[in-house]
Design a protein around this motif. Structure first.
Motif, PDB file in Angstrom:
ATOM      1  N   PRO A  53       0.789  -1.234   0.000  1.00  0.00           N
ATOM      2  CA  PRO A  53       0.000   0.000   0.000  1.00  0.00           C
ATOM      3  C   PRO A  53       0.825   1.291   0.000  1.00  0.00           C
ATOM      4  CG  PRO A  53      -0.960  -1.583   1.508  1.00  0.00           C
ATOM      5  CD  PRO A  53       0.352  -2.164   1.040  1.00  0.00           C
ATOM      6  N   PHE A  54       2.003   1.289   0.605  1.00  0.00           N
ATOM      7  CA  PHE A  54       2.803   2.506   0.698  1.00  0.00           C
ATOM      8  C   PHE A  54       3.771   2.693  -0.467  1.00  0.00           C
ATOM      9  CE2 PHE A  54       5.046  -0.840   2.984  1.00  0.00           C
ATOM     10  CZ  PHE A  54       6.349  -0.716   2.521  1.00  0.00           C
ATOM     11  N   PHE A  55       3.829   1.743  -1.419  1.00  0.00           N
ATOM     12  CA  PHE A  55       4.738   1.869  -2.554  1.00  0.00           C
ATOM     13  C   PHE A  55       4.287   3.014  -3.451  1.00  0.00           C
ATOM     14  CE2 PHE A  55       6.712  -2.637  -3.152  1.00  0.00           C
ATOM     15  CZ  PHE A  55       7.036  -2.696  -1.818  1.00  0.00           C
ATOM     16  N   PRO A  56       5.239   3.788  -3.996  1.00  0.00           N
ATOM     17  CA  PRO A  56       4.868   4.840  -4.946  1.00  0.00           C
ATOM     18  C   PRO A  56       4.385   4.226  -6.263  1.00  0.00           C
ATOM     19  CG  PRO A  56       7.263   4.688  -4.764  1.00  0.00           C
ATOM     20  CD  PRO A  56       6.689   3.747  -3.745  1.00  0.00           C
ATOM     21  N   PRO A  57       3.669   4.991  -7.081  1.00  0.00           N
ATOM     22  CA  PRO A  57       3.207   4.467  -8.371  1.00  0.00           C
ATOM     23  C   PRO A  57       4.373   3.906  -9.189  1.00  0.00           C
ATOM     24  CG  PRO A  57       2.224   6.601  -7.921  1.00  0.00           C
ATOM     25  CD  PRO A  57       3.263   6.373  -6.853  1.00  0.00           C
ATOM     26  N   GLY A  58       4.155   2.735  -9.776  1.00  0.00           N
ATOM     27  CA  GLY A  58       5.159   2.102 -10.616  1.00  0.00           C
ATOM     28  C   GLY A  58       6.185   1.269  -9.872  1.00  0.00           C
ATOM     29  N   ALA A  59       6.127   1.258  -8.534  1.00  0.00           N
ATOM     30  CA  ALA A  59       7.089   0.486  -7.736  1.00  0.00           C
ATOM     31  C   ALA A  59       6.525  -0.901  -7.460  1.00  0.00           C
ATOM     32  CB  ALA A  59       7.391   1.207  -6.421  1.00  0.00           C
ATOM     33  N   TYR A  60       7.271  -1.911  -7.868  1.00  0.00           N
ATOM     34  CA  TYR A  60       6.919  -3.311  -7.646  1.00  0.00           C
ATOM     35  C   TYR A  60       8.189  -4.055  -7.287  1.00  0.00           C
ATOM     36  CZ  TYR A  60       2.675  -2.160 -10.230  1.00  0.00           C
ATOM     37  OH  TYR A  60       1.511  -1.585 -10.635  1.00  0.00           O
ATOM     38  N   ARG A  61       8.026  -5.214  -6.661  1.00  0.00           N
ATOM     39  CA  ARG A  61       9.166  -6.083  -6.390  1.00  0.00           C
ATOM     40  C   ARG A  61       8.683  -7.519  -6.321  1.00  0.00           C
ATOM     41  NH1 ARG A  61       9.123  -8.111  -1.381  1.00  0.00           N
ATOM     42  NH2 ARG A  61       8.354  -6.941   0.396  1.00  0.00           N
TER      43      ARG A  61
ATOM     44  N   GLU B 286      -0.475 -16.117   0.023  1.00  0.00           N
ATOM     45  CA  GLU B 286      -0.972 -14.904   0.674  1.00  0.00           C
ATOM     46  C   GLU B 286      -0.709 -13.662  -0.167  1.00  0.00           C
ATOM     47  OE1 GLU B 286       0.832 -14.744   4.564  1.00  0.00           O
ATOM     48  OE2 GLU B 286      -0.199 -16.574   5.235  1.00  0.00           O
ATOM     49  N   GLU B 287       0.475 -13.573  -0.776  1.00  0.00           N
ATOM     50  CA  GLU B 287       0.847 -12.353  -1.490  1.00  0.00           C
ATOM     51  C   GLU B 287       0.388 -12.310  -2.943  1.00  0.00           C
ATOM     52  OE1 GLU B 287       4.711 -10.771  -0.884  1.00  0.00           O
ATOM     53  OE2 GLU B 287       4.420 -10.728   1.289  1.00  0.00           O
ATOM     54  N   THR B 288       0.171 -13.485  -3.563  1.00  0.00           N
ATOM     55  CA  THR B 288      -0.180 -13.495  -4.991  1.00  0.00           C
ATOM     56  C   THR B 288      -1.437 -14.291  -5.314  1.00  0.00           C
ATOM     57  OG1 THR B 288       1.120 -15.482  -5.493  1.00  0.00           O
ATOM     58  CG2 THR B 288       2.281 -13.336  -5.600  1.00  0.00           C
TER      59      THR B 288
ATOM     60  N   ASP C  76      -4.549  -6.449   3.071  1.00  0.00           N
ATOM     61  CA  ASP C  76      -4.007  -5.409   3.951  1.00  0.00           C
ATOM     62  C   ASP C  76      -2.533  -5.166   3.640  1.00  0.00           C
ATOM     63  OD1 ASP C  76      -6.413  -5.033   5.316  1.00  0.00           O
ATOM     64  OD2 ASP C  76      -5.922  -6.559   6.812  1.00  0.00           O
ATOM     65  N   GLU C  77      -1.814  -6.227   3.266  1.00  0.00           N
ATOM     66  CA  GLU C  77      -0.382  -6.119   3.000  1.00  0.00           C
ATOM     67  C   GLU C  77      -0.059  -5.864   1.533  1.00  0.00           C
ATOM     68  OE1 GLU C  77       3.742  -8.673   3.530  1.00  0.00           O
ATOM     69  OE2 GLU C  77       1.924  -9.427   4.469  1.00  0.00           O
ATOM     70  N   ILE C  78      -0.906  -6.354   0.628  1.00  0.00           N
ATOM     71  CA  ILE C  78      -0.627  -6.270  -0.804  1.00  0.00           C
ATOM     72  C   ILE C  78      -1.708  -5.435  -1.495  1.00  0.00           C
ATOM     73  CG2 ILE C  78      -0.217  -7.566  -2.936  1.00  0.00           C
ATOM     74  CD1 ILE C  78       1.855  -8.074  -0.672  1.00  0.00           C
ATOM     75  N   ARG C  79      -1.287  -4.315  -2.082  1.00  0.00           N
ATOM     76  CA  ARG C  79      -2.209  -3.449  -2.821  1.00  0.00           C
ATOM     77  C   ARG C  79      -2.498  -4.001  -4.215  1.00  0.00           C
ATOM     78  NH1 ARG C  79       0.705   1.496  -4.018  1.00  0.00           N
ATOM     79  NH2 ARG C  79       1.114   0.589  -6.042  1.00  0.00           N
ATOM     80  N   GLU C  80      -1.444  -4.563  -4.840  1.00  0.00           N
ATOM     81  CA  GLU C  80      -1.576  -5.018  -6.219  1.00  0.00           C
ATOM     82  C   GLU C  80      -0.536  -6.091  -6.507  1.00  0.00           C
ATOM     83  OE1 GLU C  80      -1.204  -3.202 -10.760  1.00  0.00           O
ATOM     84  OE2 GLU C  80      -0.732  -1.923  -9.067  1.00  0.00           O
ATOM     85  N   ALA C  81      -0.898  -7.028  -7.351  1.00  0.00           N
ATOM     86  CA  ALA C  81       0.036  -8.026  -7.864  1.00  0.00           C
ATOM     87  C   ALA C  81      -0.198  -8.139  -9.357  1.00  0.00           C
ATOM     88  CB  ALA C  81      -0.175  -9.372  -7.177  1.00  0.00           C
TER      89      ALA C  81
END
Length: 190
Positions: free
Chosen positions: A64-72, A94-96, A142-147
């Motif tokens: 949720p706190f990652f800036p736009p375009g930030a993924y890992r 859980e994450e994907t 809650d932990e992952i905004r997008e995958a």
């Protein structure tokens, strides 16, 4: 310690002996506080997984706190007493939302995070995995905004650029981890 020497020997016998990367990474006091808050029961590790789909695209996540375009690449910690493979599969789910098959243990990053006079030892265990699935559905919203799935070129190009240019130490750590992991992945691909 959550991940024992015996556990690592079993993982290495099944999935390969990883390269080892030792590095020091300066992080902000806020980032140090975030890492310390994740150290429930003394945890000082994560398992990072590069999950490939049938089109050879890799799963990435944004918190949720990652800036736009930030993924890992997704990652998470094992629970005390949890089997390495089961814990990695649980974290991936859980994450994907993906059911994964572990393939290779490619990299162990032995990091020291520093913030002023404060320092913290951290280990990232990096694995490759595959999935027959093509759709991502994170279970922990809650932990992952997008995958999403990206190409290796996207991961090395625009995604890396956003992470590095953020100036945040933990994002730069993820860039360094990913750079080395992608070298090893390409070596495996021949």
């Amino acid at each position: 310690m959550y991940i024992t020497c015996d556990m690592l020997q079993q993982v290495e016998s099944r999935y390969g002996k990883p390269d080892v990367l030792r590095l020091e990474q300066a992080i902000s006091p806020e980032e140090m506080a975030m890492v310390r808050s994740s150290q429930k029961n003394g945890r000082a590790h994560d398992v990072t997984f590069f999950i490939f789909n049938p089109e050879h695209r890799v799963a990435v996540i944004a918190k949720p706190f990652f800036p736009p375009g930030a993924y890992r690449a997704p990652s998470g910690g094992l629970d005390p007493g949890e089997d390495f493979v089961q814990g990695t599969r649980r974290e991936a789910w859980e994450e994907t939302g993906l059911d994964i098959t572990l393939e290779h243990y490619i990299l162990r990053v032995e990091a020291t995070f520093t913030s002023g006079d404060d320092s913290l030892a951290w280990t990232s265990h990096v694995v490759t995995a595959s999935t027959p699935e093509r759709a991502l559905n994170p279970q922990d919203r809650d932990e992952i905004r997008e995958a999403r799935f990206v190409t290796l070129e996207e991961l090395e190009g625009p995604v890396r650029r956003v992470l590095w240019e953020s100036g945040q130490g933990l994002f730069r750590y993820r860039c360094r981890l990913t750079d080395r992991a992608l070298e090893l992945i390409r070596r495996l691909q021949g």
